[in-house]
Design a protein around this motif. Sequence first.
Motif, PDB file in Angstrom:
ATOM      1  N   GLU A  43       0.837  -1.210   0.000  1.00 46.02           N
ATOM      2  CA  GLU A  43       0.000   0.000   0.000  1.00 46.02           C
ATOM      3  C   GLU A  43       0.867   1.254   0.000  1.00 46.02           C
ATOM      4  OE1 GLU A  43      -2.622  -0.166   3.370  1.00 46.02           O
ATOM      5  OE2 GLU A  43      -3.587  -2.005   2.670  1.00 46.02           O
ATOM      6  N   GLU A  44       1.882   1.255   0.856  1.00 55.68           N
ATOM      7  CA  GLU A  44       2.755   2.427   0.950  1.00 55.68           C
ATOM      8  C   GLU A  44       3.569   2.609  -0.329  1.00 55.68           C
ATOM      9  OE1 GLU A  44       2.388   4.636   3.199  1.00 55.68           O
ATOM     10  OE2 GLU A  44       1.123   3.446   4.523  1.00 55.68           O
ATOM     11  N   ALA A  45       3.993   1.508  -0.945  1.00 52.76           N
ATOM     12  CA  ALA A  45       4.745   1.599  -2.199  1.00 52.76           C
ATOM     13  C   ALA A  45       3.885   2.229  -3.292  1.00 52.76           C
ATOM     14  CB  ALA A  45       5.243   0.221  -2.618  1.00 52.76           C
ATOM     15  N   VAL A  46       2.617   1.813  -3.364  1.00 49.84           N
ATOM     16  CA  VAL A  46       1.709   2.382  -4.354  1.00 49.84           C
ATOM     17  C   VAL A  46       1.518   3.876  -4.097  1.00 49.84           C
ATOM     18  CG1 VAL A  46      -0.687   2.380  -5.178  1.00 49.84           C
ATOM     19  CG2 VAL A  46       0.549   0.220  -4.900  1.00 49.84           C
ATOM     20  N   GLU A  47       1.372   4.260  -2.835  1.00 50.03           N
ATOM     21  CA  GLU A  47       1.219   5.687  -2.514  1.00 50.03           C
ATOM     22  C   GLU A  47       2.457   6.475  -2.930  1.00 50.03           C
ATOM     23  OE1 GLU A  47       0.090   5.925   1.610  1.00 50.03           O
ATOM     24  OE2 GLU A  47      -1.771   4.825   1.252  1.00 50.03           O
ATOM     25  N   ALA A  48       3.630   5.903  -2.752  1.00 47.59           N
ATOM     26  CA  ALA A  48       4.865   6.577  -3.175  1.00 47.59           C
ATOM     27  C   ALA A  48       4.908   6.704  -4.700  1.00 47.59           C
ATOM     28  CB  ALA A  48       6.092   5.819  -2.665  1.00 47.59           C
ATOM     29  N   ILE A  49       4.482   5.675  -5.398  1.00 48.45           N
ATOM     30  CA  ILE A  49       4.444   5.724  -6.862  1.00 48.45           C
ATOM     31  C   ILE A  49       3.518   6.846  -7.329  1.00 48.45           C
ATOM     32  CG2 ILE A  49       3.637   4.479  -8.915  1.00 48.45           C
ATOM     33  CD1 ILE A  49       4.592   1.881  -7.410  1.00 48.45           C
ATOM     34  N   ILE A  50       2.360   6.943  -6.713  1.00 49.50           N
ATOM     35  CA  ILE A  50       1.399   7.989  -7.078  1.00 49.50           C
ATOM     36  C   ILE A  50       2.024   9.365  -6.899  1.00 49.50           C
ATOM     37  CG2 ILE A  50      -0.787   9.087  -6.399  1.00 49.50           C
ATOM     38  CD1 ILE A  50      -1.791   6.153  -5.802  1.00 49.50           C
ATOM     39  N   GLU A  51       2.691   9.579  -5.776  1.00 53.07           N
ATOM     40  CA  GLU A  51       3.309  10.894  -5.527  1.00 53.07           C
ATOM     41  C   GLU A  51       4.467  11.152  -6.486  1.00 53.07           C
ATOM     42  OE1 GLU A  51       1.771  13.067  -3.896  1.00 53.07           O
ATOM     43  OE2 GLU A  51       0.361  11.688  -2.943  1.00 53.07           O
ATOM     44  N   ALA A  52       5.197  10.103  -6.870  1.00 56.19           N
ATOM     45  CA  ALA A  52       6.284  10.273  -7.837  1.00 56.19           C
ATOM     46  C   ALA A  52       5.732  10.709  -9.192  1.00 56.19           C
ATOM     47  CB  ALA A  52       7.072   8.975  -7.974  1.00 56.19           C
ATOM     48  N   VAL A  53       4.608  10.119  -9.584  1.00 50.88           N
ATOM     49  CA  VAL A  53       3.982  10.472 -10.863  1.00 50.88           C
ATOM     50  C   VAL A  53       3.445  11.901 -10.808  1.00 50.88           C
ATOM     51  CG1 VAL A  53       2.038   9.930 -12.399  1.00 50.88           C
ATOM     52  CG2 VAL A  53       3.483   8.090 -11.505  1.00 50.88           C
ATOM     53  N   LYS A  54       2.845  12.266  -9.675  1.00 54.70           N
ATOM     54  CA  LYS A  54       2.305  13.624  -9.520  1.00 54.70           C
ATOM     55  C   LYS A  54       3.404  14.681  -9.503  1.00 54.70           C
ATOM     56  CE  LYS A  54      -1.848  12.702  -6.769  1.00 54.70           C
ATOM     57  NZ  LYS A  54      -2.417  12.917  -5.406  1.00 54.70           N
ATOM     58  N   GLY A  55       4.585  14.297  -9.014  1.00 60.28           N
ATOM     59  CA  GLY A  55       5.688  15.246  -8.954  1.00 60.28           C
ATOM     60  C   GLY A  55       5.719  16.101  -7.695  1.00 60.28           C
ATOM     61  N   ASP A  56       4.967  15.699  -6.676  1.00 57.95           N
ATOM     62  CA  ASP A  56       4.965  16.447  -5.415  1.00 57.95           C
ATOM     63  C   ASP A  56       6.131  15.961  -4.561  1.00 57.95           C
ATOM     64  OD1 ASP A  56       4.514  17.369  -2.769  1.00 57.95           O
ATOM     65  OD2 ASP A  56       2.346  17.452  -3.121  1.00 57.95           O
ATOM     66  N   ARG A  57       7.207  16.722  -4.554  1.00 56.56           N
ATOM     67  CA  ARG A  57       8.446  16.336  -3.877  1.00 56.56           C
ATOM     68  C   ARG A  57       8.249  16.076  -2.380  1.00 56.56           C
ATOM     69  NH1 ARG A  57      13.909  17.214  -5.333  1.00 56.56           N
ATOM     70  NH2 ARG A  57      15.255  17.289  -3.513  1.00 56.56           N
ATOM     71  N   ALA A  58       7.545  16.965  -1.709  1.00 54.95           N
ATOM     72  CA  ALA A  58       7.347  16.822  -0.262  1.00 54.95           C
ATOM     73  C   ALA A  58       6.526  15.573   0.060  1.00 54.95           C
ATOM     74  CB  ALA A  58       6.672  18.063   0.314  1.00 54.95           C
ATOM     75  N   ARG A  59       5.464  15.341  -0.707  1.00 54.85           N
ATOM     76  CA  ARG A  59       4.623  14.158  -0.466  1.00 54.85           C
ATOM     77  C   ARG A  59       5.386  12.875  -0.806  1.00 54.85           C
ATOM     78  NH1 ARG A  59       1.484  13.287   2.664  1.00 54.85           N
ATOM     79  NH2 ARG A  59       0.373  11.773   1.420  1.00 54.85           N
ATOM     80  N   LEU A  60       6.188  12.920  -1.883  1.00 52.01           N
ATOM     81  CA  LEU A  60       6.989  11.752  -2.238  1.00 52.01           C
ATOM     82  C   LEU A  60       7.992  11.438  -1.129  1.00 52.01           C
ATOM     83  CD1 LEU A  60       7.995   9.501  -4.053  1.00 52.01           C
ATOM     84  CD2 LEU A  60       9.341  11.209  -5.316  1.00 52.01           C
ATOM     85  N   THR A  61       8.604  12.460  -0.578  1.00 49.38           N
ATOM     86  CA  THR A  61       9.549  12.268   0.521  1.00 49.38           C
ATOM     87  C   THR A  61       8.867  11.604   1.712  1.00 49.38           C
ATOM     88  OG1 THR A  61      10.855  14.170  -0.190  1.00 49.38           O
ATOM     89  CG2 THR A  61      11.119  13.469   2.101  1.00 49.38           C
ATOM     90  N   SER A  62       7.685  12.082   2.049  1.00 53.54           N
ATOM     91  CA  SER A  62       6.930  11.519   3.170  1.00 53.54           C
ATOM     92  C   SER A  62       6.539  10.066   2.894  1.00 53.54           C
ATOM     93  CB  SER A  62       5.677  12.361   3.421  1.00 53.54           C
ATOM     94  OG  SER A  62       4.894  11.802   4.434  1.00 53.54           O
ATOM     95  N   GLU A  63       6.050   9.812   1.702  1.00 55.38           N
ATOM     96  CA  GLU A  63       5.645   8.444   1.351  1.00 55.38           C
ATOM     97  C   GLU A  63       6.857   7.511   1.275  1.00 55.38           C
ATOM     98  OE1 GLU A  63       2.722   7.313   1.509  1.00 55.38           O
ATOM     99  OE2 GLU A  63       1.600   9.176   1.510  1.00 55.38           O
ATOM    100  N   ALA A  64       7.989   8.021   0.808  1.00 62.01           N
ATOM    101  CA  ALA A  64       9.205   7.200   0.752  1.00 62.01           C
ATOM    102  C   ALA A  64       9.632   6.785   2.162  1.00 62.01           C
ATOM    103  CB  ALA A  64      10.321   7.950   0.037  1.00 62.01           C
ATOM    104  N   ALA A  65       9.486   7.689   3.120  1.00 60.69           N
ATOM    105  CA  ALA A  65       9.794   7.350   4.513  1.00 60.69           C
ATOM    106  C   ALA A  65       8.865   6.242   5.003  1.00 60.69           C
ATOM    107  CB  ALA A  65       9.684   8.585   5.405  1.00 60.69           C
TER     108      ALA A  65
END
Length: 102
Positions: free
Chosen positions: A41-63
């Motif tokens: 679930e968390e990996a999918v959320e990180a993928i979504i943020e990577a596609v969106k290009g939201d750096r801060a959200r991607l950082t949070s999801e990557a954590a």
Amino acid sequence: MTTLEKLAATIAARKGADPDTSWTAKLLFKGPEKCAEKFGEEAVEAIIEAVKGDRARLTSEAADVLYHLLVMLASRDVPLSEVLNELERREGTSGIAEKAGR
């Protein structure tokens, strides 16, 4: 000790804790399958943020991904040190060559 190593040690310490007092203990109590599901679930959320290009959200999801990966590993008694050793073994090897050797 790195931040990931500290986190892995904390997760290991929570393995036998009361699930009512620790989110990590609650996940581990539910078993490896649930831990793997949460990681996915968390990996999918990180993928979504990577596609969106939201750096801060991607950082949070990557954590979150790293945390849940460590929980999933702990649920199967795979220490972070074994994963780090595997990465070290692969260091300097072309990804193409490494995959061909599998």
